[in-house]
Scaffold this motif. Structure first.
Motif, PDB file in Angstrom:
ATOM      1  N   ASP A  77     -41.759 -20.521 -45.525  1.00 47.79           N
ATOM      2  CA  ASP A  77     -40.370 -20.443 -45.857  1.00 47.79           C
ATOM      3  C   ASP A  77     -40.196 -19.280 -46.756  1.00 47.79           C
ATOM      4  O   ASP A  77     -39.660 -19.688 -47.955  1.00 47.79           O
ATOM      5  N   PRO A  78     -40.337 -18.108 -46.103  1.00 46.60           N
ATOM      6  CA  PRO A  78     -40.248 -17.004 -47.189  1.00 46.60           C
ATOM      7  C   PRO A  78     -38.846 -16.897 -47.832  1.00 46.60           C
ATOM      8  O   PRO A  78     -38.872 -16.469 -48.999  1.00 46.60           O
ATOM      9  N   GLY A 133     -29.629 -13.801 -36.639  1.00 40.71           N
ATOM     10  CA  GLY A 133     -29.965 -13.988 -35.139  1.00 40.71           C
ATOM     11  C   GLY A 133     -31.388 -13.580 -34.627  1.00 40.71           C
ATOM     12  O   GLY A 133     -31.458 -13.280 -33.651  1.00 40.71           O
ATOM     13  N   THR A 134     -32.482 -14.106 -35.595  1.00 48.48           N
ATOM     14  CA  THR A 134     -33.700 -13.449 -35.338  1.00 48.48           C
ATOM     15  C   THR A 134     -34.362 -14.394 -34.169  1.00 48.48           C
ATOM     16  O   THR A 134     -35.571 -13.972 -33.763  1.00 48.48           O
ATOM     17  N   SER A 203     -45.278 -19.792 -37.816  1.00 52.34           N
ATOM     18  CA  SER A 203     -45.211 -20.842 -37.049  1.00 52.34           C
ATOM     19  C   SER A 203     -43.632 -20.782 -36.595  1.00 52.34           C
ATOM     20  O   SER A 203     -42.724 -20.103 -36.788  1.00 52.34           O
ATOM     21  N   LEU A 204     -43.618 -21.692 -35.403  1.00 50.68           N
ATOM     22  CA  LEU A 204     -42.271 -21.680 -34.905  1.00 50.68           C
ATOM     23  C   LEU A 204     -41.209 -22.319 -35.773  1.00 50.68           C
ATOM     24  O   LEU A 204     -40.025 -21.892 -36.082  1.00 50.68           O
ATOM     25  N   ARG A 205     -41.783 -23.256 -36.557  1.00 57.74           N
ATOM     26  CA  ARG A 205     -40.751 -23.671 -37.794  1.00 57.74           C
ATOM     27  C   ARG A 205     -40.450 -22.838 -38.691  1.00 57.74           C
ATOM     28  O   ARG A 205     -39.340 -22.891 -39.132  1.00 57.74           O
ATOM     29  N   ARG A 209     -36.634 -21.313 -39.393  1.00 61.98           N
ATOM     30  CA  ARG A 209     -36.116 -21.236 -40.993  1.00 61.98           C
ATOM     31  C   ARG A 209     -35.727 -19.862 -41.424  1.00 61.98           C
ATOM     32  O   ARG A 209     -34.800 -19.956 -42.231  1.00 61.98           O
ATOM     33  N   MET A 210     -36.122 -18.809 -40.838  1.00 65.47           N
ATOM     34  CA  MET A 210     -35.725 -17.711 -41.083  1.00 65.47           C
ATOM     35  C   MET A 210     -34.589 -17.247 -40.336  1.00 65.47           C
ATOM     36  O   MET A 210     -34.053 -15.938 -40.713  1.00 65.47           O
ATOM     37  N   ASP A 211     -34.213 -17.832 -39.254  1.00 64.50           N
ATOM     38  CA  ASP A 211     -32.692 -17.463 -38.820  1.00 64.50           C
ATOM     39  C   ASP A 211     -31.626 -17.983 -39.278  1.00 64.50           C
ATOM     40  O   ASP A 211     -31.329 -19.057 -39.157  1.00 64.50           O
TER      41      ASP A 211
END
Length: 288
Positions: A77-78, A133-134, A203-205, A209-211
């Motif tokens: 979760d950067p 929108g990543t 990961s996909l998770r 989280r990054m979008d």
């Protein structure tokens, strides 16, 4: 306003944050830099600090993973990790609320900080922010160049020069050799090479989280926001600007021609005028 300049470090939640604290009695403004190799706070905002410090206290940290700060980022979760680190920094220096100005990676961190704790943020300025929108399209060529810097044959000056001159700015000839050399040497820090702060989602998770456009809180984030985007941005797609304005209830968009991803550097005079006016005005947008 009395101006003082100082450089120091604070420790929060086990993270060492190095920062430059410039200005005086004006409302605090935190400048959050991008995530390119060798980046740091003052190198990214070298053309903006003096102008903003005439009316504000300007705080310029090296975010975790960069400059003289701790070389670690939570890749699960950067943006949440960076937001927490910056909030902890504000706690340590006694700032209850600050305006946030974020470029790219720093823009995503600023937006996440506002989403998590909107009362800690006054106004937001987001320049070509990440996390918009990543999950909806493949990465741009500029982002691929950025994410591939430490992979393959590892970091080289040629890779960095190509990123800075081809993807970061509109006019690559404007980037001096001295800047490339400075950032290349910084990018070779052994701790950074062992654990690059910016990498493909683990990961996909993590990708989800990054979008930040998928965060339902965005539609209710009422902090006045100025979105700035270079029309020729090759790292984060310019259509992220209208996307943010459609989602956020109190946002304005300014898009500039012949400008790449580093708007605050390429168009420093315009940036300083727009941001200074926006932060100093009582309303969302100055009419003067």
């Amino acid at each position: 306003m009395t101006r003082t300049d100082s450089e120091y470090s604070v420790r929060t939640h086990g993270i060492e944050i190095s920062l430059t604290d410039t200005g005086g009695d004006g409302h605090p403004v935190v400048l959050l830099h991008g995530g390119g190799p060798g980046a740091s706070g003052m190198s990214n905002f070298s053309r903006n600090v003096d102008a903003l410090a005439t009316s504000h206290r300007v705080i310029v940290p090296d975010m975790p993973g960069y400059g003289r700060s701790t070389k670690h980022v939570d890749h699960d979760d950067p943006f949440g990790y960076l937001a927490g680190a910056m909030r902890g920094m504000l706690d340590e220096i006694g700032v209850a609320q600050a305006h946030l100005v974020g470029n790219s990676y720093g823009g995503a961190a600023a937006l996440r900080l506002a989403l998590d704790t909107p009362h800690r943020v006054g106004k937001l300025v987001l320049m070509g922010p990440g996390g918009i929108g990543t999950t909806r399209r493949l990465p741009t060529d500029g982002l691929k160049s950025l994410l591939g810097y430490y992979s393959g044959d590892g970091p080289t000056r040629e890779k960095l020069s190509a990123f800075l001159r081809t993807y970061l700015v509109y006019d690559g000839t404007a980037v001096p050799d001295e800047l490339i050399d400075l950032r290349y040497q910084a990018s070779l820090d052994p701790q950074v090479m062992a654990d690059p702060p910016l990498r493909r989602p683990s990961s996909l998770r993590a990708l989800w989280r990054m979008d930040l456009t998928r965060d339902k809180r965005l539609r209710h984030l009422s902090n006045p926001t100025l979105v700035l985007w270079g029309r020729d941005d090759k790292v984060n797609r310019p259509d992220g600007g209208p996307m943010l304005v459609d989602l956020m209830p109190n946002a304005e968009l300014v898009m500039t021609s012949r400008t790449g991803h580093w708007l605050q550097w390429e168009r420093a005079e315009l940036f300083n005028q727009l941001v200074g006016d926006f932060l100093s005005s009582e309303s969302l947008w100055s009419t003067t």
